[in-house]
Design an enzyme around this catalytic site. Structure first.
Site, PDB file in Angstrom:
ATOM      1  CB  CYS A 144     -17.300  10.767  28.081  1.00  0.00           C
ATOM      2  SG  CYS A 144     -15.988  11.249  28.673  1.00  0.00           S
ATOM      3  CB  CYS A 163     -19.225  15.315  33.553  1.00  0.00           C
ATOM      4  SG  CYS A 163     -17.482  15.282  33.934  1.00  0.00           S
ATOM      5  CB  CYS A 198     -21.957  15.404  30.265  1.00  0.00           C
ATOM      6  SG  CYS A 198     -20.671  15.329  28.492  1.00  0.00           S
ATOM      7  CB  CYS A 256     -13.571  24.596  19.738  1.00  0.00           C
ATOM      8  SG  CYS A 256     -13.487  26.903  19.666  1.00  0.00           S
ATOM      9  CB  CYS A 316      -9.814  25.940  20.057  1.00  0.00           C
ATOM     10  SG  CYS A 316     -10.571  26.165  22.249  1.00  0.00           S
ATOM     11  CB  CYS A 360     -10.226  27.946  26.322  1.00  0.00           C
ATOM     12  SG  CYS A 360     -12.613  28.117  25.938  1.00  0.00           S
ATOM     13  NE  ARG A 382     -13.584  32.513  24.050  1.00  0.00           N
ATOM     14  CZ  ARG A 382     -13.705  32.708  22.435  1.00  0.00           C
ATOM     15  NH1 ARG A 382     -14.181  33.261  22.195  1.00  0.00           N
ATOM     16  NH2 ARG A 382     -12.584  33.106  22.125  1.00  0.00           N
TER      17      ARG A 382
END
Length: 325
Positions: free
Chosen positions: A59, A63, A66, A103, A135, A195, A267
């Protein structure tokens, strides 16, 4: 739900109100959240959700938490988009093991209109045909792309705020907080459920945690799903040496989210491998009614309890998986 019950939902929380809730004596806070949870939900049911990384690593975002960011030196292996048949096979196994929500996550900055997105559309159609809530979390997307996903049968789209608007630039520089809000609005406009939650343990203050919850709770419509994550400290990322999140901080976040957004699914997400059954029980008592589980014992690329371990935990606590509707 009656019109009278609908009026209980508030969208005008002040920072001071939410801070006061968060800082209540712990047992009082949990009692109030548990009572409200029972008014809005079946407290004996926990939705088991399975999260599968359908495209891993590489990616371009930065972040700080991550391990899938290409710029960090982690031991996470880059994986191209999985074949549709493989994903559907995982979904079938997840349903057989008690998951009612499946998901799919792709480590993309944003959705692009190309063959990979066409394959995601096919995956959504396939999982939807199984009768599961389907999802996706694919990064930023346009309203037109959101509409395509909705037409394919997408039930929910995950796009976490991560933290407060004020602290956001300390964690991510490659996209803005407003980018996240815009994607959530595109999802909402397309008629897909939202979400969206956040991560604690990023180095943020209590005020930042409350500000993140307040942004969600004051949306015109609350997110139907609110994940509360404890930072998974991935070696090679800038936050690898952050301290472990205190369990009671997770309990307070879950309880505050439950009180502010009583109709939402709250969650208990990342961080469960560092929590005992007793600690997770406190989170369920405080209003959490969903966990992520799966055969791979991974939550994307970080450790997560396995399906048999989770089923044993639920049985110990007298809880049962929520069935597919």
């Amino acid at each position: 739900m009656s019109e009278t019950t609908q009026k209980i939902l508030r969208h005008d929380w002040t920072k001071e109100e939410l801070i006061a809730i968060y800082n209540k004596p712990l047992l009082t806070l949990v009692f109030e959240a548990a009572a409200l949870h029972r008014e809005w939900h079946n407290a004996e049911e926990v939705q088991m959700s399975t999260l599968l990384s359908v495209k891993t690593g590489g990616c371009p975002e930065d972040c700080s938490y991550c391990g899938q960011a290409a710029r960090y030196h982690t031991d996470i292996q880059v994986q191209a988009l999985l074949p549709t048949e493989t994903v559907i096979s995982h979904a079938k196994k997840a349903k057989a093991h008690g998951s009612s929500r499946f998901c799919m996550a792709a480590a993309w900055r944003e959705v692009r209109d190309n063959r990979d997105f066409d394959r995601i559309i096919d995956m959504v159609k396939g999982v939807n045909a199984l009768g599961m809530e389907v999802c996706c979390t694919l990064g930023m997307l346009t309203e037109t792309q959101a509409q395509r996903l909705q037409e394919a049968g997408l039930y929910a789209y995950n796009h976490n705020l991560d933290t407060s608007a004020e602290y956001y630039d300390e964690i991510i520089s490659t996209r803005t907080f407003d980018n996240r809000i815009n994607t959530i609005q595109h999802v909402r406009n397309a008629g897909i459920t939202v979400c969206s939650g956040g991560i604690i343990g990023l180095g943020e203050s209590t005020a930042d945690r409350i500000a993140m919850l307040r942004t969600l709770a004051n949306m015109e419509k609350h997110p139907e799903s609110v994940p509360i994550n404890a930072l998974a400290r991935v070696k090679g990322t800038p936050l690898e040496n952050n301290p472990k999140v205190d369990t009671w901080d997770m309990v307070r976040m879950i309880a505050t989210a439950r009180i502010a957004m009583p109709a939402s699914m709250v969650r208990l997400s990342a961080g469960r491998t560092e929590m005992t059954t007793m600690e997770q029980a406190w989170c369920f008592m405080a209003g959490a009614n969903s966990i992520f589980t799966g055969e791979r014992e991974k939550l994307l690329v970080t450790p997560n309890p396995g399906i048999s371990e989770d089923l044993d935990m639920l049985a110990t606590l007298g809880l049962k998986p929520m069935m597919c509707s």
